[in-house]
Design a protein around this motif. Structure first.
Motif: not given
Length: 469
Positions: A228-244
């Motif tokens: 998730a921290q890496r996604a923030v550094k990459a400039g992503v706006d939204v994170i989704e956790i895959h629990g399905a």
């Protein structure tokens, strides 16, 4: 001002691409309009982000990253070409497909990952382009668990058993970049293989998992936070956790596939513990204004199976119970899907258009009864403009105007469940669309046209826009 000064570039890119005159997929306001803008095409603000419309591109596996070498798991220009095109044509948010938080968490050797800082630049390049087209960029962080180390589906589709049956899945061995000795799950052993077939069965397509230790579960939680921290550094706006869909988190949630006797198995509290720890760990390391989504299988359709009757299963009631915990944990949107944990599930998802929408509506209603704030996303085979509109519009009675009568009656019942005293409530807040975007990248623009709604098109496509109805 000279004409050449009017063609401004989108900011934040190291190359030129025009900034659109109006963000594609957003409606033009008109004093001549006789009907209000459908809710589907109104903006939605979640924390510090605003969706330009409520059509989201769901994560779709593409099996298109390098399996070995310095670019293992890193996105490529292929992902700019595909995901970027959905953003260009008006989607409100575009998700990068299921992305492994650990190397052994990929579905296949060709799936993306975010377990290394080396994978950040490629993700940033894709995210930056998506955002340059006016959409939000999202990433789905995942671990496949016992469904990992398989080959791309077209590899499986090209193979047949000795009996002539086409294979659905093929195990990825070491020579194919796989990790057969490091496929993991809540439980371990050949009896816990996803398709319940032994390794010497030529029709089998999955590896037997080994059981994660408590220490490894703790490491997994931290790896989710690091990704998730890496996604923030990459400039992503939204994170989704895959629990399905029978992947690792779902495997822990279900009493069918989780029969551990430690703090991660047994009771509802124990089976949900790993998910709650992941949510808490991610929420601690991402910005306050960054939305956190969660996808779950609202039911695994195992209630009527022998295992479900014996051990219980993850069902809609379990999902409602979990959903009520999410707002306090910092989850902003629940993405409601279903199935995928056992081949014995008792529904054919491709023969029913609105079953997940009806479940999403029920969960939304139960949350509202307790004044809990959680946005709800409906996903699954939404292909008709009128159906998509009615899901998020008040009084979605006509979800399937042209569908089977029985399904239409069930849709009416879902509407009745979500009605408030002052009028009808929406069934969901956003719709997530997958395969239809692969068929028609311009699906948002086509939906607007079918709804007689005048929306902005990309600058470069104005000359071919649909004629006004």
């Amino acid at each position: 001002m000279a004409p050449q000064d009017l063609n401004h570039g989108a900011p934040g890119l190291e190359y030129f691409t025009p900034k659109h005159l109006t963000s594609p997929g957003t409606p033009f306001s008109s004093s001549k309009a006789t009907t209000p803008t459908p809710t589907l095409f109104t903006p939605l603000t979640i924390r510090s982000t605003t969706l330009r419309n409520r059509v989201l591109v769901a994560p779709m596996c593409q099996y298109s990253t390098a399996p070995t070498g310095p670019t293992t798991g890193a996105l490529t220009d292929y992902h700019i070409a595909t995901l970027g095109h959905y953003a260009l044509k008006g989607a409100g948010l575009v998700f990068v497909e299921a992305t492994g938080v650990q190397a052994n968490g990929r579905i296949s050797p060709n799936c993306p990952g975010l377990w290394s800082d080396a994978q950040i630049p490629a993700l940033r390049r894709v995210s930056d382009f998506i955002k340059s087209q006016g959409a939000l960029s999202g990433i789905q962080l995942a671990h496949a668990g016992r469904k990992a180390s398989t080959c791309a589906p077209w590899i499986a589709g090209a193979q047949r058993t000795q009996g002539g049956t086409r294979k659905v899945s093929v195990r990825a061995d070491v020579d194919a970049g796989g990790w057969p000795e490091d496929v993991v799950g809540p439980m371990g052993g050949e009896e816990w293989t996803w398709d319940e077939k032994k390794l010497d069965d030529e029709s089998g397509g999955y590896w037997a998992p080994r059981a994660l230790s408590e220490k490894e579960v703790g490491e997994l939680v931290q790896d989710w936070a690091s990704a998730a921290q890496r996604a923030v550094k990459a400039g992503v706006d939204v994170i989704e956790i895959h629990g399905a869909h029978g992947y690792l988190i779902h495997q822990f949630l279900s009493p069918v596939t989780n029969r551990r006797t430690d703090r991660y198995g047994g009771s509802f509290e124990n089976r949900t513990r790993v998910l709650i720890e992941i949510i808490q760990a991610i929420r601690k390391v991402i910005p306050e204004g960054m939305p956190l989504y969660l996808r779950i299988s609202s039911t695994e359709w195992l209630e009527e199976t022998d295992e479900g009757k014996k051990y219980g299963s993850w069902d809609v009631e379990s999902s409602i119970r979990l959903a009520k915990l999410l707002p306090a944990l910092g989850v902003d949107l629940l993405d409601v899907s279903s199935g995928g944990n056992r081949p014995a599930q008792q529904i054919n998802m491709f023969d029913s258009k609105d079953y997940q929408v009806r479940i999403a509506a029920r969960i939304r209603s139960e949350l509202q009864k307790e004044n809990l704030s959680l946005f709800i996303g409906a996903v699954g085979l939404i292909t008709e403009a009128e159906q998509a509109r009615d899901i998020v519009e008040e009084g979605g009675a006509a979800i399937l105007k042209n569908g089977e009568a029985e399904i239409a009656k069930e849709a009416q019942a879902a509407v009745a469940v979500t009605q408030s005293k002052d009028g009808n409530e929406p069934l969901a807040d956003v719709v997530l669309v997958a395969r239809q975007f692969m068929r028609e990248p311009e699906w948002v623009l086509r939906v607007a046209w079918q709804l007689s709604l005048d929306v902005a098109w990309p600058n470069q496509f104005l000359r071919v826009r649909f004629p006004k109805l």
